[in-house]
Design a protein around this motif. Structure first.
Motif, PDB file in Angstrom:
ATOM      1  N   TYR A  28       0.854  -1.193   0.000  1.00 28.74           N
ATOM      2  CA  TYR A  28       0.000   0.000   0.000  1.00 28.74           C
ATOM      3  C   TYR A  28       0.890   1.243   0.000  1.00 28.74           C
ATOM      4  O   TYR A  28       1.928   1.269   0.676  1.00 28.74           O
ATOM      5  N   THR A  29       0.487   2.257  -0.744  1.00 28.02           N
ATOM      6  CA  THR A  29       1.360   3.412  -0.931  1.00 28.02           C
ATOM      7  C   THR A  29       0.708   4.726  -0.540  1.00 28.02           C
ATOM      8  O   THR A  29      -0.495   4.942  -0.758  1.00 28.02           O
ATOM      9  N   HIS A  30       1.524   5.599   0.018  1.00 28.01           N
ATOM     10  CA  HIS A  30       1.162   7.000   0.220  1.00 28.01           C
ATOM     11  C   HIS A  30       0.985   7.642  -1.164  1.00 28.01           C
ATOM     12  O   HIS A  30       1.642   7.258  -2.140  1.00 28.01           O
ATOM     13  N   GLY A  31       0.129   8.646  -1.267  1.00 30.08           N
ATOM     14  CA  GLY A  31      -0.170   9.270  -2.551  1.00 30.08           C
ATOM     15  C   GLY A  31       1.038   9.824  -3.280  1.00 30.08           C
ATOM     16  O   GLY A  31       1.133   9.726  -4.509  1.00 30.08           O
ATOM     17  N   VAL A  32       1.979  10.398  -2.549  1.00 29.32           N
ATOM     18  CA  VAL A  32       3.172  10.968  -3.186  1.00 29.32           C
ATOM     19  C   VAL A  32       3.976   9.884  -3.890  1.00 29.32           C
ATOM     20  O   VAL A  32       4.472  10.080  -5.011  1.00 29.32           O
ATOM     21  N   ILE A  33       4.098   8.743  -3.244  1.00 30.88           N
ATOM     22  CA  ILE A  33       4.835   7.636  -3.852  1.00 30.88           C
ATOM     23  C   ILE A  33       4.047   7.038  -5.012  1.00 30.88           C
ATOM     24  O   ILE A  33       4.608   6.738  -6.076  1.00 30.88           O
ATOM     25  N   GLU A  34       2.737   6.895  -4.827  1.00 28.37           N
ATOM     26  CA  GLU A  34       1.943   6.307  -5.909  1.00 28.37           C
ATOM     27  C   GLU A  34       1.913   7.218  -7.131  1.00 28.37           C
ATOM     28  O   GLU A  34       1.925   6.723  -8.279  1.00 28.37           O
ATOM     29  N   ASN A  35       1.891   8.520  -6.950  1.00 26.21           N
ATOM     30  CA  ASN A  35       1.957   9.447  -8.090  1.00 26.21           C
ATOM     31  C   ASN A  35       3.245   9.236  -8.878  1.00 26.21           C
ATOM     32  O   ASN A  35       3.247   9.268 -10.116  1.00 26.21           O
ATOM     33  N   THR A  36       4.341   9.049  -8.163  1.00 21.25           N
ATOM     34  CA  THR A  36       5.627   8.800  -8.821  1.00 21.25           C
ATOM     35  C   THR A  36       5.617   7.461  -9.533  1.00 21.25           C
ATOM     36  O   THR A  36       6.082   7.344 -10.671  1.00 21.25           O
ATOM     37  N   ASN A  37       5.078   6.440  -8.864  1.00 18.67           N
ATOM     38  CA  ASN A  37       4.978   5.125  -9.511  1.00 18.67           C
ATOM     39  C   ASN A  37       4.162   5.200 -10.793  1.00 18.67           C
ATOM     40  O   ASN A  37       4.522   4.610 -11.821  1.00 18.67           O
ATOM     41  N   GLU A  38       3.045   5.919 -10.739  1.00 21.33           N
ATOM     42  CA  GLU A  38       2.189   6.033 -11.921  1.00 21.33           C
ATOM     43  C   GLU A  38       2.908   6.743 -13.061  1.00 21.33           C
ATOM     44  O   GLU A  38       2.765   6.365 -14.234  1.00 21.33           O
ATOM     45  N   ALA A  39       3.692   7.766 -12.722  1.00 27.20           N
ATOM     46  CA  ALA A  39       4.462   8.465 -13.760  1.00 27.20           C
ATOM     47  C   ALA A  39       5.469   7.520 -14.404  1.00 27.20           C
ATOM     48  O   ALA A  39       5.623   7.499 -15.630  1.00 27.20           O
ATOM     49  N   LEU A  40       6.149   6.729 -13.597  1.00 28.66           N
ATOM     50  CA  LEU A  40       7.127   5.775 -14.137  1.00 28.66           C
ATOM     51  C   LEU A  40       6.441   4.712 -14.989  1.00 28.66           C
ATOM     52  O   LEU A  40       6.956   4.329 -16.044  1.00 28.66           O
ATOM     53  N   ARG A  41       5.287   4.255 -14.549  1.00 28.61           N
ATOM     54  CA  ARG A  41       4.549   3.259 -15.350  1.00 28.61           C
ATOM     55  C   ARG A  41       4.126   3.850 -16.693  1.00 28.61           C
ATOM     56  O   ARG A  41       4.163   3.162 -17.721  1.00 28.61           O
ATOM     57  N   ARG A  42       3.719   5.112 -16.702  1.00 31.44           N
ATOM     58  CA  ARG A  42       3.381   5.771 -17.976  1.00 31.44           C
ATOM     59  C   ARG A  42       4.587   5.823 -18.897  1.00 31.44           C
ATOM     60  O   ARG A  42       4.438   5.884 -20.126  1.00 31.44           O
ATOM     61  N   ASN A  43       5.764   5.813 -18.296  1.00 28.73           N
ATOM     62  CA  ASN A  43       7.004   5.864 -19.071  1.00 28.73           C
ATOM     63  C   ASN A  43       7.458   4.470 -19.517  1.00 28.73           C
ATOM     64  O   ASN A  43       8.532   4.303 -20.079  1.00 28.73           O
ATOM     65  N   GLY A  44       6.641   3.454 -19.206  1.00 26.12           N
ATOM     66  CA  GLY A  44       6.962   2.096 -19.633  1.00 26.12           C
ATOM     67  C   GLY A  44       7.740   1.279 -18.622  1.00 26.12           C
ATOM     68  O   GLY A  44       8.170   0.159 -18.938  1.00 26.12           O
ATOM     69  N   VAL A  45       7.919   1.804 -17.408  1.00 27.48           N
ATOM     70  CA  VAL A  45       8.648   1.078 -16.373  1.00 27.48           C
ATOM     71  C   VAL A  45       7.706   0.070 -15.717  1.00 27.48           C
ATOM     72  O   VAL A  45       6.587   0.415 -15.318  1.00 27.48           O
ATOM     73  N   THR A  46       8.134  -1.181 -15.599  1.00 22.44           N
ATOM     74  CA  THR A  46       7.338  -2.216 -14.956  1.00 22.44           C
ATOM     75  C   THR A  46       7.666  -2.266 -13.468  1.00 22.44           C
ATOM     76  O   THR A  46       8.826  -2.456 -13.085  1.00 22.44           O
ATOM     77  N   LEU A  47       6.653  -2.076 -12.649  1.00 24.30           N
ATOM     78  CA  LEU A  47       6.816  -2.120 -11.203  1.00 24.30           C
ATOM     79  C   LEU A  47       5.859  -3.143 -10.609  1.00 24.30           C
ATOM     80  O   LEU A  47       4.815  -3.435 -11.189  1.00 24.30           O
ATOM     81  N   ASN A  48       6.208  -3.668  -9.449  1.00 28.88           N
ATOM     82  CA  ASN A  48       5.303  -4.569  -8.741  1.00 28.88           C
ATOM     83  C   ASN A  48       3.993  -3.844  -8.436  1.00 28.88           C
ATOM     84  O   ASN A  48       3.977  -2.616  -8.293  1.00 28.88           O
ATOM     85  N   PRO A  49       2.893  -4.576  -8.303  1.00 26.17           N
ATOM     86  CA  PRO A  49       1.595  -3.930  -8.049  1.00 26.17           C
ATOM     87  C   PRO A  49       1.547  -3.229  -6.694  1.00 26.17           C
ATOM     88  O   PRO A  49       2.130  -3.694  -5.714  1.00 26.17           O
ATOM     89  N   THR A  50       0.863  -2.098  -6.678  1.00 30.99           N
ATOM     90  CA  THR A  50       0.679  -1.320  -5.455  1.00 30.99           C
ATOM     91  C   THR A  50      -0.758  -0.837  -5.396  1.00 30.99           C
ATOM     92  O   THR A  50      -1.450  -0.790  -6.420  1.00 30.99           O
ATOM     93  N   GLU A  51      -1.187  -0.456  -4.203  1.00 30.34           N
ATOM     94  CA  GLU A  51      -2.536   0.096  -4.034  1.00 30.34           C
ATOM     95  C   GLU A  51      -2.431   1.398  -3.253  1.00 30.34           C
ATOM     96  O   GLU A  51      -1.881   1.428  -2.152  1.00 30.34           O
ATOM     97  N   ARG A  52      -2.948   2.463  -3.841  1.00 26.02           N
ATOM     98  CA  ARG A  52      -2.912   3.771  -3.205  1.00 26.02           C
ATOM     99  C   ARG A  52      -3.815   3.773  -1.966  1.00 26.02           C
ATOM    100  O   ARG A  52      -4.947   3.290  -2.003  1.00 26.02           O
ATOM    101  N   ILE A  53      -3.324   4.354  -0.882  1.00 27.74           N
ATOM    102  CA  ILE A  53      -4.134   4.537   0.315  1.00 27.74           C
ATOM    103  C   ILE A  53      -4.971   5.797   0.144  1.00 27.74           C
ATOM    104  O   ILE A  53      -4.449   6.880  -0.120  1.00 27.74           O
ATOM    105  N   THR A  54      -6.292   5.644   0.278  1.00 24.58           N
ATOM    106  CA  THR A  54      -7.220   6.770   0.145  1.00 24.58           C
ATOM    107  C   THR A  54      -8.126   6.818   1.371  1.00 24.58           C
ATOM    108  O   THR A  54      -8.041   5.965   2.262  1.00 24.58           O
ATOM    109  N   ALA A  55      -9.016   7.779   1.389  1.00 26.99           N
ATOM    110  CA  ALA A  55      -9.968   7.888   2.502  1.00 26.99           C
ATOM    111  C   ALA A  55     -10.881   6.673   2.563  1.00 26.99           C
ATOM    112  O   ALA A  55     -11.444   6.353   3.628  1.00 26.99           O
ATOM    113  N   GLU A  56     -11.037   5.983   1.435  1.00 26.73           N
ATOM    114  CA  GLU A  56     -11.913   4.818   1.388  1.00 26.73           C
ATOM    115  C   GLU A  56     -11.195   3.518   1.748  1.00 26.73           C
ATOM    116  O   GLU A  56     -11.822   2.454   1.856  1.00 26.73           O
TER     117      GLU A  56
END
Length: 363
Positions: A193-221
């Motif tokens: 599970y990831t803090h939003g700042v880290i998940e935003n970075t992960n998402e940017a890297l994934r958009r760039n074609g980088v393969t990362l292990n699955p993560t789940e953003r922590i939200t209010a829900e």
């Protein structure tokens, strides 16, 4: 006397012949960027050049900039000056900048580490006449363990926390260390599970074609009981905040090279301190500088005074220069007073000359 190909100015490292700057900290027309950390990639330049794996993170951090990206070893020419980027091993997309003009070669390291982390392209020494190097951990006490050992400790700690009904919170910088941690976790133990700042970075890297292990953003829900069954990946800015406290009871681990000094873990209120850095240790710095075959090395940030003195003593032509680099790990840095307290009881072989004579502050 001929002007050097690269100069140190109040805006950054400047190439007058090519009319560009490398990692400038004030707005310029033409900036070549070593990597996307905030102390090297500033907003406000008219044009940016960086490695293509930095593209989406730079857009995420800086907005819609005018950005050109290239692959490693892909040449770009500016007014007859040849520029190529080479792997620095620091974070995904990080690069050393090689600048060549009329048979003179300079290399700007940016930040780098010499150990292969399996996530970033591994560091490659680049032959040059002049090498501009960091020395963040330029003291003998900084000697990194093999990565496999570090993550055996991390995964065993996570497993032990699960057995004792403790949530696991592990802290690392959002670009670089977070992805390195993510890719070396035992995913059989649970979700990440990831803090939003880290998940935003992960998402940017994934958009760039980088393969990362699955993560789940922590939200209010997010369901707290489910999150506590996994491992929580958080940035240093989350330490001590209500966001983190809501997962109590937890065990909190901090990943930083500064953990090599006794007491750093305690000052950060961490239950575990993992000695892990995206910078070269003492031996890595010395070996990297030696491998360039350079005639002169310029040290930009870290233990600059003491490391310069040491290199000159062993036969290098080393010079200390002032820049504004080094803020990217400031959340994990230590003060001069803390450094003296930490190293006061170290054997002489583990002290830098600066610690012995009290002249150098930690960065």
């Amino acid at each position: 006397m001929a002007k050097p190909l690269l100069e140190f100015t109040d805006r950054g490292i400047y190439c007058d012949q090519g009319r560009f700057y490398i990692d400038p900290w004030k707005p310029v027309d033409d900036a070549v960027i070593t990597h996307a950390h905030a102390d090297h990639a500033y907003w406000g330049h008219k044009n940016y050049l960086a490695h293509h794996l930095s593209r989406e993170v730079l857009y995420y951090r800086l907005g819609e900039i005018n950005l050109q990206t290239v692959a490693y070893n892909e040449p770009v020419y500016k007014n007859g000056v040849k520029i190529t980027l080479h792997p620095a091993g620091h974070v995904i997309g990080s690069a050393q900048i090689r600048v060549e003009y009329k048979d003179t070669v300079w290399v700007v390291s940016g930040d780098y580490k010499t150990d292969d982390d399996g996530v970033s392209d591994p560091f490659e020494p680049v032959k040059c006449h002049h090498f501009i190097s960091e020395c963040t951990f330029g003291m003998p006490v900084y000697s990194w363990k093999p990565q496999a050992e570090i993550f055996t400790d991390v995964n065993n700690w996570w497993q032990n926390n699960l057995q004792h009904d403790l949530a696991t919170v592990i802290v690392g910088y959002s670009l670089g260390k977070a992805q390195r941690i993510l890719q070396n976790l035992n995913m059989d133990l649970g979700k990440v599970y990831t803090h939003g700042v880290i998940e935003n970075t992960n998402e940017a890297l994934r958009r760039n074609g980088v393969t990362l292990n699955p993560t789940e953003r922590i939200t209010a829900e997010s369901v707290k009981t489910e999150v506590r069954k996994g491992i929580i990946l958080a940035p240093p800015s989350a330490v001590g905040t209500p966001w983190m406290r809501k997962f109590q009871p937890y065990s909190f681990g901090y990943c930083s090279g500064w953990m090599a000094l006794r007491g750093a873990k305690r000052r950060r209120a961490a239950d575990r301190g993992f000695i892990m850095s995206d910078h070269a240790d003492w031996n890595g710095l010395v070996s990297a500088i030696d491998a360039t075959g350079c005639e002169c090395v310029y040290l930009t940030h870290g233990y600059t005074a003491s490391f310069t003195r040491y290199l000159n003593e062993i036969g290098f032509n080393a010079k200390e220069v002032h820049t504004l680099y080094g803020g990217e790990e400031e959340d994990a840095g230590i003060t001069e007073k803390e450094e003296k307290e930490e190293t006061a009881e170290l054997p002489d072989t583990e002290r830098s000359p600066a610690v012995n004579d009290g002249q150098e502050a930690a960065k």
